[in-house]
Scaffold this motif. Structure first.
Motif, PDB file in Angstrom:
ATOM      1  N   VAL A   1      15.873  36.841  -5.333  1.00 16.82           N
ATOM      2  CA  VAL A   1      16.034  35.619  -5.600  1.00 16.82           C
ATOM      3  C   VAL A   1      14.908  35.161  -5.260  1.00 16.82           C
ATOM      4  O   VAL A   1      14.359  35.588  -4.180  1.00 16.82           O
ATOM      5  N   ALA A   2      14.252  33.969  -5.693  1.00 15.70           N
ATOM      6  CA  ALA A   2      13.205  33.104  -5.281  1.00 15.70           C
ATOM      7  C   ALA A   2      13.166  32.631  -3.525  1.00 15.70           C
ATOM      8  O   ALA A   2      14.186  32.115  -2.985  1.00 15.70           O
ATOM      9  N   ASP A   3      12.278  32.063  -3.356  1.00 20.63           N
ATOM     10  CA  ASP A   3      12.608  31.629  -1.620  1.00 20.63           C
ATOM     11  C   ASP A   3      12.854  29.741  -2.014  1.00 20.63           C
ATOM     12  O   ASP A   3      12.632  29.166  -1.738  1.00 20.63           O
ATOM     13  N   ALA A   4      12.168  29.533  -3.426  1.00 24.67           N
ATOM     14  CA  ALA A   4      12.430  28.093  -3.776  1.00 24.67           C
ATOM     15  C   ALA A   4      13.445  27.486  -2.996  1.00 24.67           C
ATOM     16  O   ALA A   4      15.130  27.979  -3.001  1.00 24.67           O
ATOM     17  N   ALA A   5      14.067  26.126  -2.735  1.00 25.24           N
ATOM     18  CA  ALA A   5      14.808  25.439  -2.062  1.00 25.24           C
ATOM     19  C   ALA A   5      15.732  25.059  -2.914  1.00 25.24           C
ATOM     20  O   ALA A   5      17.164  25.458  -2.724  1.00 25.24           O
ATOM     21  N   ASP A   6      15.941  25.374  -4.370  1.00 26.49           N
ATOM     22  CA  ASP A   6      16.816  25.060  -4.965  1.00 26.49           C
ATOM     23  C   ASP A   6      17.329  26.639  -6.125  1.00 26.49           C
ATOM     24  O   ASP A   6      18.139  26.568  -6.483  1.00 26.49           O
ATOM     25  N   ALA A   7      16.767  27.572  -5.670  1.00 26.65           N
ATOM     26  CA  ALA A   7      16.953  29.191  -6.269  1.00 26.65           C
ATOM     27  C   ALA A   7      18.372  29.335  -5.662  1.00 26.65           C
ATOM     28  O   ALA A   7      18.706  29.993  -7.186  1.00 26.65           O
TER      29      ALA A   7
ATOM     30  N   TRP B   1      23.419  37.230   0.085  1.00 26.54           N
ATOM     31  CA  TRP B   1      24.584  37.476   0.314  1.00 26.54           C
ATOM     32  C   TRP B   1      25.328  36.071   0.795  1.00 26.54           C
ATOM     33  O   TRP B   1      25.843  35.380   0.150  1.00 26.54           O
ATOM     34  N   ASP B   2      25.026  35.961   2.299  1.00 31.00           N
ATOM     35  CA  ASP B   2      25.182  34.896   2.839  1.00 31.00           C
ATOM     36  C   ASP B   2      24.990  33.921   2.547  1.00 31.00           C
ATOM     37  O   ASP B   2      25.767  32.198   2.520  1.00 31.00           O
ATOM     38  N   ARG B   3      23.761  33.518   2.295  1.00 27.78           N
ATOM     39  CA  ARG B   3      23.441  32.249   1.913  1.00 27.78           C
ATOM     40  C   ARG B   3      23.521  31.939   0.180  1.00 27.78           C
ATOM     41  O   ARG B   3      23.777  30.547  -0.348  1.00 27.78           O
ATOM     42  N   LEU B   4      23.837  32.421  -0.436  1.00 27.30           N
ATOM     43  CA  LEU B   4      24.368  32.776  -1.988  1.00 27.30           C
ATOM     44  C   LEU B   4      25.914  32.090  -1.954  1.00 27.30           C
ATOM     45  O   LEU B   4      26.494  31.530  -2.516  1.00 27.30           O
ATOM     46  N   THR B   5      27.085  33.299  -1.469  1.00 30.61           N
ATOM     47  CA  THR B   5      28.177  32.775  -1.689  1.00 30.61           C
ATOM     48  C   THR B   5      28.708  31.637  -0.938  1.00 30.61           C
ATOM     49  O   THR B   5      29.570  31.615  -0.040  1.00 30.61           O
ATOM     50  N   ARG B   6      27.799  31.340   0.551  1.00 32.87           N
ATOM     51  CA  ARG B   6      28.984  31.249   1.749  1.00 32.87           C
ATOM     52  C   ARG B   6      29.811  31.558   2.154  1.00 32.87           C
ATOM     53  O   ARG B   6      30.677  31.296   3.625  1.00 32.87           O
ATOM     54  N   ARG B   7      29.862  33.207   2.727  1.00 30.72           N
ATOM     55  CA  ARG B   7      30.653  33.784   3.310  1.00 30.72           C
ATOM     56  C   ARG B   7      30.237  35.127   3.793  1.00 30.72           C
ATOM     57  O   ARG B   7      28.952  35.184   3.575  1.00 30.72           O
TER      58      ARG B   7
ATOM     59  N   GLY C   1      16.189  30.596 -15.203  1.00 30.68           N
ATOM     60  CA  GLY C   1      14.285  30.158 -14.884  1.00 30.68           C
ATOM     61  C   GLY C   1      14.266  31.250 -13.671  1.00 30.68           C
ATOM     62  O   GLY C   1      14.048  32.075 -13.887  1.00 30.68           O
ATOM     63  N   THR C   2      12.922  30.021 -13.274  1.00 32.31           N
ATOM     64  CA  THR C   2      12.108  30.490 -12.460  1.00 32.31           C
ATOM     65  C   THR C   2      12.886  30.835 -10.717  1.00 32.31           C
ATOM     66  O   THR C   2      12.202  31.068  -9.690  1.00 32.31           O
ATOM     67  N   ALA C   3      14.018  30.324 -10.695  1.00 29.94           N
ATOM     68  CA  ALA C   3      14.743  31.842  -9.342  1.00 29.94           C
ATOM     69  C   ALA C   3      15.113  32.257  -9.002  1.00 29.94           C
ATOM     70  O   ALA C   3      15.424  32.955  -8.135  1.00 29.94           O
ATOM     71  N   VAL C   4      14.870  33.257 -10.392  1.00 32.48           N
ATOM     72  CA  VAL C   4      14.582  34.351 -10.132  1.00 32.48           C
ATOM     73  C   VAL C   4      13.377  35.360 -10.178  1.00 32.48           C
ATOM     74  O   VAL C   4      12.097  34.238 -11.167  1.00 32.48           O
ATOM     75  N   SER C   5      12.488  36.622 -10.231  1.00 27.78           N
ATOM     76  CA  SER C   5      12.118  36.532 -10.711  1.00 27.78           C
ATOM     77  C   SER C   5      11.847  38.784 -11.041  1.00 27.78           C
ATOM     78  O   SER C   5      13.166  39.207 -10.185  1.00 27.78           O
TER      79      SER C   5
ATOM     80  N   PRO D   1      13.349  47.011  -3.486  1.00 28.44           N
ATOM     81  CA  PRO D   1      13.665  45.615  -3.594  1.00 28.44           C
ATOM     82  C   PRO D   1      14.856  44.972  -4.559  1.00 28.44           C
ATOM     83  O   PRO D   1      14.280  45.434  -5.451  1.00 28.44           O
ATOM     84  N   GLY D   2      15.978  44.293  -4.500  1.00 31.64           N
ATOM     85  CA  GLY D   2      17.061  43.727  -5.421  1.00 31.64           C
ATOM     86  C   GLY D   2      17.660  43.121  -4.563  1.00 31.64           C
ATOM     87  O   GLY D   2      18.698  43.219  -3.609  1.00 31.64           O
ATOM     88  N   ASP D   3      17.752  41.543  -5.257  1.00 34.93           N
ATOM     89  CA  ASP D   3      19.167  40.808  -5.269  1.00 34.93           C
ATOM     90  C   ASP D   3      20.406  40.868  -5.520  1.00 34.93           C
ATOM     91  O   ASP D   3      21.581  40.705  -5.500  1.00 34.93           O
ATOM     92  N   LEU D   4      20.356  40.843  -6.944  1.00 38.08           N
ATOM     93  CA  LEU D   4      21.096  40.355  -7.860  1.00 38.08           C
ATOM     94  C   LEU D   4      20.977  42.289  -9.052  1.00 38.08           C
ATOM     95  O   LEU D   4      19.623  42.497  -9.173  1.00 38.08           O
ATOM     96  N   LEU D   5      22.610  42.624  -9.544  1.00 36.38           N
ATOM     97  CA  LEU D   5      22.369  43.469 -10.774  1.00 36.38           C
ATOM     98  C   LEU D   5      23.137  43.465 -11.210  1.00 36.38           C
ATOM     99  O   LEU D   5      24.169  42.419 -11.425  1.00 36.38           O
ATOM    100  N   PHE D   6      22.752  43.061 -12.486  1.00 35.59           N
ATOM    101  CA  PHE D   6      23.231  42.474 -13.843  1.00 35.59           C
ATOM    102  C   PHE D   6      23.364  44.057 -14.979  1.00 35.59           C
ATOM    103  O   PHE D   6      22.896  44.852 -15.577  1.00 35.59           O
TER     104      PHE D   6
END
Length: 368
Positions: free
Chosen positions: A31-37, A75-81, A131-135, A104-109
């Motif tokens: 996940v990118a560091d951009a504010a809206d990612a 996890w905490d920033r994405l889920t708020r838990r 989109g640009t929210a991830v690489s 590295p890895g923040d999301l697994l599909f």
């Protein structure tokens, strides 16, 4: 939804129990560091069911499914838990000869279907939406090889739990009620020097694996000295044998000389799978590592938690504030150890290895 014959076809965003399919895509994203990612990722994964329906309606008998895993870093920033009790980054295991590396890895599909085009279409829609929210950190397309064998020629998956043992082995329960019905997930991409492996005799290969090659019958466990892969990945303690669910798949690019196995393990308790890897890479006794590693080189390693479908769908209701909940600092420290890791005589001091899907028949499972 129903197929052309009136049969109900389930399509759900979190199918740890999806049946073994002929193809799969393993997509690892950062996940990118951009504010809206985070808000973009939150919106996409909470609405994953709609994307699955969009791709899957083309062939409802294709059994398209997708499981999403979320890493500790986001996890905490994405889920708020607060994080699930055992969630932490993949811990590198350095043995005397081989190392289980962390990447590295923040999301697994984990995308599965009986048709490669369905996997492709869902992956395309996912990446377009994110989109640009991830690489992309890693992308592997796997395939079912003959009678569920790996490229080393052995049946893969027969150690998987079946029946009521499946949810008991893979889904979090009352021990962490906020995350009940979720599952810890570990992935590793292994490559094989096939020419070296094929230079061994069948008897040598069988001794390494702990099974007969032709019919998959287990060989007797060694009582001392070098143990087989089957034995080292069997975890037993006073509570009994601890299983995990494997859904491994082979992958290959013969023109580039690349042959491998993508390992994916779902487990109720992360420490069980970590203990398996410790026994493989460090050895039991220490110094006698799993000889399969002489022919299987890990290229990646990352850990995730796949929340329940209900929790995943609720993420869209979370606020956009990017500050996560306060947590102890050691939750993000890969060097900090859990009680299980620090207690050699505690749960899992002597454990077992397994992978696949919940609810398929035993002969449909992948294993090691």
């Amino acid at each position: 939804m129903t197929d052309g014959y009136g049969n109900r076809v389930p399509i759900a965003p979190q199918q740890v129990d999806a049946p073994l399919t002929r193809t799969a895509v393993f997509l690892v994203l950062v996940v990118a560091d951009a504010a809206d990612a985070m808000s973009t990722v939150r919106e996409v994964i909470s609405g994953l069911d709609d994307l699955i329906k969009t791709a899957g309606f083309r062939d409802l008998s294709g059994r398209l499914s997708c499981t999403v895993g979320i890493g500790a870093r986001v996890w905490d920033r994405l889920t708020r838990r607060a994080k699930p009790a055992e969630l932490h980054p993949f811990r590198e295991i350095v043995g005397p000869t081989h190392t289980a590396i962390a990447t590295p890895g923040d999301l697994l599909f984990h995308i599965r279907a009986d048709r490669a085009d369905l996997c492709y279409e869902l992956e395309r829609l996912l990446l377009e939406s994110l989109g640009t929210a991830v690489s992309t950190a890693d992308e592997v397309s796997g395939f079912r090889y003959f009678d569920t064998r790996d490229l080393l020629g052995f049946v893969d998956g027969t150690a998987n739990p079946v029946g009521p043992d499946l949810p008991a082995s893979t889904l979090v329960g009352d021990e962490d009620p906020a995350y009940a019905d979720g599952s810890y997930v570990v992935v590793q991409k292994y490559t094989h020097p096939l020419s070296m492996w094929q230079a061994l005799t069948t008897e040598q290969q069988e001794a390494i694996m702990g099974r007969r090659k032709a019919d998959n019958v287990e060989l007797p466990d060694a009582t001392s000295g070098q143990k087989s892969h089957k034995t080292l990945t069997t975890i037993v303690d006073d509570a009994g044998e601890h299983d995990i669910l494997r859904d491994n798949m082979p992958f290959a690019r013969p023109a580039l000389g690349e042959y491998g196995t993508y390992f994916i393990g779902y487990t109720r308790h992360l420490w069980v799978l970590e203990r398996m890897l410790e026994r493989m890479f460090i050895g039991d006794p220490p110094g006698l590592h799993d000889r399969l590693l002489d022919f299987s080189t890990p290229q990646t390693g990352s850990t995730y938690f796949a929340p329940s479908a209900a929790l995943l769908g609720a993420l869209a209701d979370e606020p956009d504030d990017e500050d996560g909940p306060d947590e102890p600092d050691d939750q993000d420290d890969p060097d900090e150890r859990t009680d299980h890791d620090e207690a050699p005589d505690g749960p899992g001091a002597d454990l077992s290895l397994g992978i696949g899907s919940l609810n398929p028949s035993a002969d449909e499972r992948t294993a090691s």
